[in-house]
Design an enzyme around this catalytic site. Structure first.
Site, PDB file in Angstrom:
ATOM      1  N   HIS A  63       0.147 -11.746   1.841  1.00 35.73           N
ATOM      2  CA  HIS A  63      -0.827 -10.929   1.104  1.00 35.73           C
ATOM      3  C   HIS A  63      -1.451 -11.700  -0.065  1.00 35.73           C
ATOM      4  CE1 HIS A  63      -1.799  -6.486   0.043  1.00 35.73           C
ATOM      5  NE2 HIS A  63      -2.826  -7.267  -0.200  1.00 35.73           N
TER       6      HIS A  63
ATOM      7  N   TYR B  58       0.824  -1.213   0.000  1.00 33.55           N
ATOM      8  CA  TYR B  58       0.000   0.000   0.000  1.00 33.55           C
ATOM      9  C   TYR B  58       0.862   1.268   0.000  1.00 33.55           C
ATOM     10  CZ  TYR B  58      -3.937  -3.025   1.430  1.00 33.55           C
ATOM     11  OH  TYR B  58      -4.889  -4.016   1.518  1.00 33.55           O
TER      12      TYR B  58
END
Length: 268
Positions: free
Chosen positions: A97, A39
């Site tokens: 992830h 991110y």
């Protein structure tokens, strides 16, 4: 459930935007913050937490290991870097992830590397994200279901993922729902709108209430105070059996996130 039921997500929020969002959320009583290495906002999340002056033990912070950092050589150093950015000695939860089957690193190895991070005290819990049933079973075979706190998966009224969710439940692995509003696509749904009117709520609140009532944790993001407040209040909405059945009929396998290089070769 280990995770608090409602957290604030930070996907696609960067710079001052994410700082303001996280600070607002913490002011309003959120205690769970979800971020990830990819991110590019862990430092800003850390700054927002520090500026909020809330004691660390009251917060539940999640980050996720990016696919480039899954190897034994990179996972722990990358997590230590994340901790430095987040200004904490340890996070509460660290997830793989994406399983990234083309990365050349087996699920067994990546989970062992993540378990080592837990043993070192860098993370309180570990888990997975975007795994199908087959890959989840491989993760269980590697570290045991008792060491997998949650699986974070895309879930919305348009992608209900019932088969995977039931499997996770059978293994006593908590489910975290992301993309619960399907990039906003559910907001104009006539069925959800009708239910929302009955509860004097928004369609977003109904979608979140549906996920919460299914027993999932939710992590919606917002940059607006009124939306953050509304998302938090979704937990107070009790949907009837009939309303839950109406939402169940909205299933259309409406997956929003499916990067070919990172995702399982086949979803359930």
């Amino acid at each position: 459930m280990i995770l608090p039921k409602t957290g604030v997500g930070t996907f696609r929020l960067t710079g001052q935007t994410v700082i303001d969002s996280v600070k607002m959320a913490l002011e309003m009583g959120y205690t769970t913050i979800d971020t990830a290495q990819i991110y590019g906002n862990e430092a800003e999340v850390g700054q927002a937490i520090q500026q909020s002056h809330i004691s660390r033990e009251k917060l539940f912070i999640t980050t996720k290991i990016w696919t480039e950092n899954l190897s034994a050589e990179k996972l722990i150093p990358s997590l230590k870097d994340s901790l430095q950015k987040l200004r904490t000695d340890a996070v509460n939860l660290t997830l793989i992830h994406w399983p990234a089957p083309k990365s050349g690193i087996s699920v067994h190895d990546m989970m062992q590397n993540l378990l080592e991070a837990k043993k070192l005290g860098l993370t309180e819990y570990i888990g997975i994200s975007n795994f199908n049933i087959e890959l989840t079973q491989q993760a269980i075979d590697s570290v045991g279901a008792e060491n997998i706190a949650t699986s974070q998966i895309e879930l919305s009224p348009y992608l209900q993922n019932e088969k995977l969710s039931q499997f996770l439940k059978s293994q006593q692995i908590d489910v975290t729902s992301y993309m619960t509003l399907a990039y906003g696509k559910v907001l104009n749904d006539p069925v959800l709108h009708s239910i929302a009117q009955q509860h004097e709520a928004s369609t977003a609140q109904i979608a979140l209430a549906w996920a919460l009532q299914k027993g999932y944790a939710v992590i919606p993001s917002s940059t607006r105070r009124e939306h953050l407040a509304a998302n938090l209040k979704a937990a107070d909405i009790q949907l009837s059996t009939e309303e839950m059945q109406l939402i169940a009929q909205l299933e259309r396998n409406g997956r929003e996130v499916n990067p070919s290089e990172l995702a399982p070769e086949q979803w359930d």
